[in-house]
Design an enzyme around this catalytic site. Structure first.
Site, PDB file in Angstrom:
ATOM      1  CB  CYS A  33      -0.909   0.022   1.219  1.00  0.00           C
ATOM      2  SG  CYS A  33       0.055   0.104   2.730  1.00  0.00           S
ATOM      3  CB  CYS A 102      -1.275  -3.178   8.534  1.00  0.00           C
ATOM      4  SG  CYS A 102      -2.558  -3.054   7.276  1.00  0.00           S
TER       5      CYS A 102
HETATM    6 FE1  FES Z   1      -1.080   0.153   4.465  1.00  0.00          FE
HETATM    7 FE2  FES Z   1      -2.264  -0.880   6.467  1.00  0.00          FE
HETATM    8  S1  FES Z   1      -3.173  -0.413   4.552  1.00  0.00           S
HETATM    9  S2  FES Z   1      -0.184  -0.509   6.276  1.00  0.00           S
END
Ligand code: FES
Length: 125
Positions: A33, A102
């Site tokens: 992400c 994450c």
């Molecule tokens: Fe990126 Fe959680 S969505 S670290």
């Protein structure tokens, strides 16, 4: 979606901030992400005496970072390096499957900070 422990660590994160005279700094980004975590460590006699973090990421990333710093403070470097994302997610009482990535940030940032510390120490000797 999140349990009370996750929400608590997201809303009241522990050990946030920087350590200006840190012995080691590790910065990592999530491949999934693009979120970023920077970890600062102070080391004395091979033990983590202080740990702080800055995380630019989602609630799960901030909660993971917060609880991870509590779990590793006071540990030796080798003990702290054993921290896994499953340890972090488990201590939070679980994360939704799509948020498991994450919890990689804190163990990865810690590893980078310890590598940075060890590289700096090797330069001094
Ligand atoms: Fe990126 Fe959680 S969505 S670290």
């Amino acid at each position: 979606m999140y349990n009370d422990t996750v929400l608590d660590h997201f809303q009241n994160p522990r050990n946030t901030g920087e350590i200006p005279d840190a012995d080691g700094v590790g910065e990592v980004g999530s491949a999934e992400c693009g979120d970023i975590m920077i970890m600062y460590i102070k080391v004395d006699d091979d033990r983590l005496t202080d740990v702080k973090f800055r995380t630019f990421g989602c609630a799960a990333a901030i909660a993971s970072s917060s609880i991870a710093t509590e779990m590793i403070k006071g540990k030796t470097l080798d003990e702290a390096l054993k921290l896994t994302r499953n340890d972090v997610a488990g201590a939070l009482g679980g994360l939704p499957e799509r948020k498991m990535h994450c919890s990689n940030l804190a163990p990865d940032a810690l590893k980078a900070a310890i590598e940075n510390f060890r590289a700096k120490s090797a330069e001094k000797t």
